[in-house]
Scaffold this motif. Structure first.
Motif, PDB file in Angstrom:
ATOM      1  N   LYS A  31      53.033  20.785  29.286  1.00 14.66           N
ATOM      2  CA  LYS A  31      51.921  21.772  28.799  1.00 14.66           C
ATOM      3  C   LYS A  31      51.203  21.037  27.667  1.00 14.66           C
ATOM      4  O   LYS A  31      50.024  21.800  27.115  1.00 14.66           O
ATOM      5  CB  LYS A  31      52.327  23.030  28.523  1.00 14.66           C
ATOM      6  CG  LYS A  31      53.111  23.865  29.545  1.00 14.66           C
ATOM      7  CD  LYS A  31      53.555  25.262  29.000  1.00 14.66           C
ATOM      8  CE  LYS A  31      53.871  26.211  30.165  1.00 14.66           C
ATOM      9  NZ  LYS A  31      54.509  27.349  29.570  1.00 14.66           N
TER      10      LYS A  31
ATOM     11  N   ASP B 242      56.716  20.782  24.903  1.00 18.42           N
ATOM     12  CA  ASP B 242      56.634  20.882  26.304  1.00 18.42           C
ATOM     13  C   ASP B 242      55.586  19.790  26.727  1.00 18.42           C
ATOM     14  O   ASP B 242      54.478  20.124  26.503  1.00 18.42           O
ATOM     15  CB  ASP B 242      56.181  22.420  26.775  1.00 18.42           C
ATOM     16  CG  ASP B 242      56.328  22.538  28.311  1.00 18.42           C
ATOM     17  OD1 ASP B 242      56.272  21.575  28.972  1.00 18.42           O
ATOM     18  OD2 ASP B 242      56.460  23.878  28.629  1.00 18.42           O
TER      19      ASP B 242
ATOM     20  N   ALA C 127      48.163  22.868  21.090  1.00 18.11           N
ATOM     21  CA  ALA C 127      47.859  22.312  22.467  1.00 18.11           C
ATOM     22  C   ALA C 127      46.925  21.313  22.261  1.00 18.11           C
ATOM     23  O   ALA C 127      45.878  21.122  21.363  1.00 18.11           O
ATOM     24  CB  ALA C 127      47.099  23.395  23.155  1.00 18.11           C
TER      25      ALA C 127
ATOM     26  N   SER D 119      51.640  27.323  18.067  1.00 20.58           N
ATOM     27  CA  SER D 119      51.480  26.500  19.072  1.00 20.58           C
ATOM     28  C   SER D 119      50.538  25.653  18.992  1.00 20.58           C
ATOM     29  O   SER D 119      49.511  25.698  17.982  1.00 20.58           O
ATOM     30  CB  SER D 119      51.233  27.388  20.450  1.00 20.58           C
ATOM     31  OG  SER D 119      52.231  28.140  20.940  1.00 20.58           O
TER      32      SER D 119
ATOM     33  N   THR E  52      52.041  20.593  24.644  1.00 22.01           N
ATOM     34  CA  THR E  52      52.072  21.555  23.633  1.00 22.01           C
ATOM     35  C   THR E  52      53.286  21.541  22.933  1.00 22.01           C
ATOM     36  O   THR E  52      54.370  21.087  23.337  1.00 22.01           O
ATOM     37  CB  THR E  52      51.863  22.926  24.100  1.00 22.01           C
ATOM     38  OG1 THR E  52      50.853  23.295  24.876  1.00 22.01           O
ATOM     39  CG2 THR E  52      51.999  23.975  23.100  1.00 22.01           C
TER      40      THR E  52
END
Length: 123
Positions: free
Chosen positions: A75, A72, A23, A21, A77
């Motif tokens: 988010k 996404d 972010a 991930s 992310t």
């Protein structure tokens, strides 16, 4: 201040899976293209996968069918799902932003980078 924070790396056996991930903290994440690159020891950064602001994806030939990049925007992310991992996938993986919204394969076309996360594939 813009930040990219990768997570999800680790040690996995050959044939295993990991999901990385990345972010982001920027307000305009949805307009950025996002790339994943990897670096083995002190070698050059190598392109792995990318996704444009419009969701168009691109992959290194050796990871096609095994890795999937997705995003996404709510988010902020971007993800890299890695399946059927091989020892040669071992590297530090970095995500990066392309402020033009492109999914370039070129390191120099990315404007901001995360700190990296280690992926080790070994039995």
């Amino acid at each position: 201040q813009v930040q990219l924070v990768e997570s999800g790396g680790g040690l996995v056996q050959p044939g295993g899976s990991l999901r990385l991930s990345c972010a982001a903290s920027g307000r305009t994440f949805s307009s950025y293209g996002m790339g994943w690159f990897r670096q083995v020891e002190d070698k050059e950064f190598g392109f792995v996968a990318s996704i444009t602001s419009g969701g168009v994806t691109n992959y290194l030939d050796s990871v096609k069918g095994r890795f999937t990049v997705s995003r996404d925007n709510a988010k902020k992310t971007v993800y890299l799902q890695m399946n059927n991992l091989k020892p040669e996938d071992t590297a530090v993986y970095y995500c990066a932003e392309n402020w033009a919204g492109l999914g370039s394969m070129r390191v120099e076309e990315y404007n901001y980078w995360g700190q990296g996360t280690q992926v080790t594939v070994s039995s």
